[in-house]
Design a protein around this motif. Structure first.
Motif, PDB file in Angstrom:
ATOM      1  N   LYS A  53       0.925  -1.360   0.052  1.00  0.00           N
ATOM      2  CA  LYS A  53       0.023  -0.112   0.125  1.00  0.00           C
ATOM      3  C   LYS A  53       0.825   1.315   0.117  1.00  0.00           C
ATOM      4  CE  LYS A  53      -3.798  -1.945   2.196  1.00  0.00           C
ATOM      5  NZ  LYS A  53      -4.790  -2.195   3.467  1.00  0.00           N
ATOM      6  N   VAL A  54       1.848   1.203   0.726  1.00  0.00           N
ATOM      7  CA  VAL A  54       2.570   2.319   0.865  1.00  0.00           C
ATOM      8  C   VAL A  54       3.494   2.632  -0.308  1.00  0.00           C
ATOM      9  CG1 VAL A  54       4.590   3.574   2.156  1.00  0.00           C
ATOM     10  CG2 VAL A  54       2.960   2.291   3.401  1.00  0.00           C
ATOM     11  N   LEU A  55       4.067   1.573  -0.991  1.00  0.00           N
ATOM     12  CA  LEU A  55       4.579   1.708  -2.141  1.00  0.00           C
ATOM     13  C   LEU A  55       3.842   2.154  -3.217  1.00  0.00           C
ATOM     14  CD1 LEU A  55       7.022  -1.629  -2.318  1.00  0.00           C
ATOM     15  CD2 LEU A  55       7.491   0.957  -1.702  1.00  0.00           C
ATOM     16  N   ARG A  56       2.330   1.766  -3.439  1.00  0.00           N
ATOM     17  CA  ARG A  56       1.605   2.348  -4.198  1.00  0.00           C
ATOM     18  C   ARG A  56       1.535   3.914  -4.386  1.00  0.00           C
ATOM     19  NH1 ARG A  56      -2.694  -0.680  -2.912  1.00  0.00           N
ATOM     20  NH2 ARG A  56      -1.699  -2.401  -3.937  1.00  0.00           N
ATOM     21  N   THR A  57       1.302   4.319  -2.823  1.00  0.00           N
ATOM     22  CA  THR A  57       1.231   5.808  -2.623  1.00  0.00           C
ATOM     23  C   THR A  57       2.532   6.485  -3.213  1.00  0.00           C
ATOM     24  OG1 THR A  57      -0.019   5.422  -0.724  1.00  0.00           O
ATOM     25  CG2 THR A  57       1.103   7.422  -0.873  1.00  0.00           C
ATOM     26  N   LEU A  58       3.624   5.691  -2.960  1.00  0.00           N
ATOM     27  CA  LEU A  58       4.873   6.582  -3.386  1.00  0.00           C
ATOM     28  C   LEU A  58       4.975   6.480  -4.806  1.00  0.00           C
ATOM     29  CD1 LEU A  58       7.439   5.010  -0.737  1.00  0.00           C
ATOM     30  CD2 LEU A  58       6.853   7.221  -0.928  1.00  0.00           C
ATOM     31  N   GLU A  59       4.528   5.503  -5.628  1.00  0.00           N
ATOM     32  CA  GLU A  59       4.412   5.472  -6.869  1.00  0.00           C
ATOM     33  C   GLU A  59       3.487   6.674  -7.467  1.00  0.00           C
ATOM     34  OE1 GLU A  59       3.670   2.122 -10.708  1.00  0.00           O
ATOM     35  OE2 GLU A  59       2.168   1.974  -8.720  1.00  0.00           O
ATOM     36  N   GLU A  60       2.466   6.780  -6.916  1.00  0.00           N
ATOM     37  CA  GLU A  60       1.237   7.911  -7.218  1.00  0.00           C
ATOM     38  C   GLU A  60       2.010   9.193  -7.032  1.00  0.00           C
ATOM     39  OE1 GLU A  60      -2.004   7.305  -4.618  1.00  0.00           O
ATOM     40  OE2 GLU A  60      -2.623   5.329  -5.525  1.00  0.00           O
ATOM     41  N   LYS A  61       2.841   9.302  -6.050  1.00  0.00           N
ATOM     42  CA  LYS A  61       3.758  10.770  -5.831  1.00  0.00           C
ATOM     43  C   LYS A  61       4.932  10.730  -6.665  1.00  0.00           C
ATOM     44  CE  LYS A  61       2.989  10.971  -0.823  1.00  0.00           C
ATOM     45  NZ  LYS A  61       3.754  11.283   0.309  1.00  0.00           N
ATOM     46  N   GLY A  62       5.159   9.537  -7.602  1.00  0.00           N
ATOM     47  CA  GLY A  62       6.050   9.756  -8.703  1.00  0.00           C
ATOM     48  C   GLY A  62       7.848   9.374  -8.226  1.00  0.00           C
ATOM     49  N   PHE A  63       7.715   8.873  -7.158  1.00  0.00           N
ATOM     50  CA  PHE A  63       9.098   8.626  -6.612  1.00  0.00           C
ATOM     51  C   PHE A  63       9.348   7.160  -6.720  1.00  0.00           C
ATOM     52  CE2 PHE A  63       7.746  11.547  -2.466  1.00  0.00           C
ATOM     53  CZ  PHE A  63       8.029  12.686  -3.240  1.00  0.00           C
ATOM     54  N   LEU A  64       8.828   6.407  -7.330  1.00  0.00           N
ATOM     55  CA  LEU A  64       9.150   5.025  -7.712  1.00  0.00           C
ATOM     56  C   LEU A  64       8.164   4.376  -8.833  1.00  0.00           C
ATOM     57  CD1 LEU A  64       7.282   2.691  -6.323  1.00  0.00           C
ATOM     58  CD2 LEU A  64       8.332   3.514  -4.345  1.00  0.00           C
ATOM     59  N   THR A  65       8.819   3.359  -9.308  1.00  0.00           N
ATOM     60  CA  THR A  65       7.993   2.607 -10.221  1.00  0.00           C
ATOM     61  C   THR A  65       7.810   1.147  -9.852  1.00  0.00           C
ATOM     62  OG1 THR A  65       9.941   2.082 -11.766  1.00  0.00           O
ATOM     63  CG2 THR A  65       8.689   3.937 -12.272  1.00  0.00           C
ATOM     64  N   ARG A  66       6.773   0.637 -10.132  1.00  0.00           N
ATOM     65  CA  ARG A  66       6.478  -0.823  -9.818  1.00  0.00           C
ATOM     66  C   ARG A  66       6.269  -1.562 -11.408  1.00  0.00           C
ATOM     67  NH1 ARG A  66       2.202  -2.151  -5.500  1.00  0.00           N
ATOM     68  NH2 ARG A  66       0.910  -1.354  -7.224  1.00  0.00           N
ATOM     69  N   GLN A  67       6.924  -2.602 -11.733  1.00  0.00           N
ATOM     70  CA  GLN A  67       6.809  -3.207 -12.895  1.00  0.00           C
ATOM     71  C   GLN A  67       6.790  -4.646 -12.408  1.00  0.00           C
ATOM     72  OE1 GLN A  67      10.331  -1.957 -14.781  1.00  0.00           O
ATOM     73  NE2 GLN A  67       9.232  -0.162 -15.510  1.00  0.00           N
TER      74      GLN A  67
END
Length: 152
Positions: A79-93
């Motif tokens: 959940k937190v990584l999803r939020t960080l992805e929305e903020k543009g700080f990381l990608t999840r592939q």
């Protein structure tokens, strides 16, 4: 007021758990003050830092790796990584060989924010723990012993 209640410790100042809770709360407040301007929570910072640390050794860091490194619950990490992805700080592939896994990578913006956060958090830690300076290594050793004794 109930008079039959008995405490092992004579006062809160004698209770290591109480004192740890107080120190933790004060430390978290200090961390919040330096992380708020960077649009990060303490948990988000820990997960970004774990990703940054793990990325130094691997190009295929997964959510599970980050959860293991940070000692956080896997669902919460997701959940937190999803939020960080929305903020543009990381990608999840999607992982190339394991369809259940996701590869996590810092974006350029994520690297910049993480570097700023590391500087701010480390400076805040140095200031917060400054009074322990002569005994800081011993304090850290004691914390490591508590972690080892109480993990798992």
């Amino acid at each position: 007021m109930p008079k039959d209640i008995e405490f092992h410790f004579k006062s809160p100042k004698d209770s290591p758990g109480y004192l740890l809770g107080q120190v933790t709360m004060l430390w978290q407040r200090k961390q919040k003050r330096v992380l708020d301007p960077l649009d990060l929570t303490q948990t988000q910072f820990v997960l970004l830092a774990a990703l940054g640390w793990l990325s130094k050794k691997s190009n295929a860091v997964t959510q599970v790796d980050i959860a293991n490194q940070s000692n956080y619950d896997r669902m919460m990490v997701s959940k937190v990584l999803r939020t960080l992805e929305e903020k543009g700080f990381l990608t999840r592939q999607e992982h190339e060989t394991d369809t259940r896994a996701k590869i996590i990578r810092l974006t350029k913006n994520g690297e910049l924010v993480l570097q700023k956060a590391i500087i701010e958090v480390e400076n805040a830690d140095l200031d917060f723990f400054a009074t322990l300076d002569p005994e800081l290594a011993s304090f850290n050793s004691n914390m490591l012993q508590l972690i080892a004794r109480n993990s798992g």
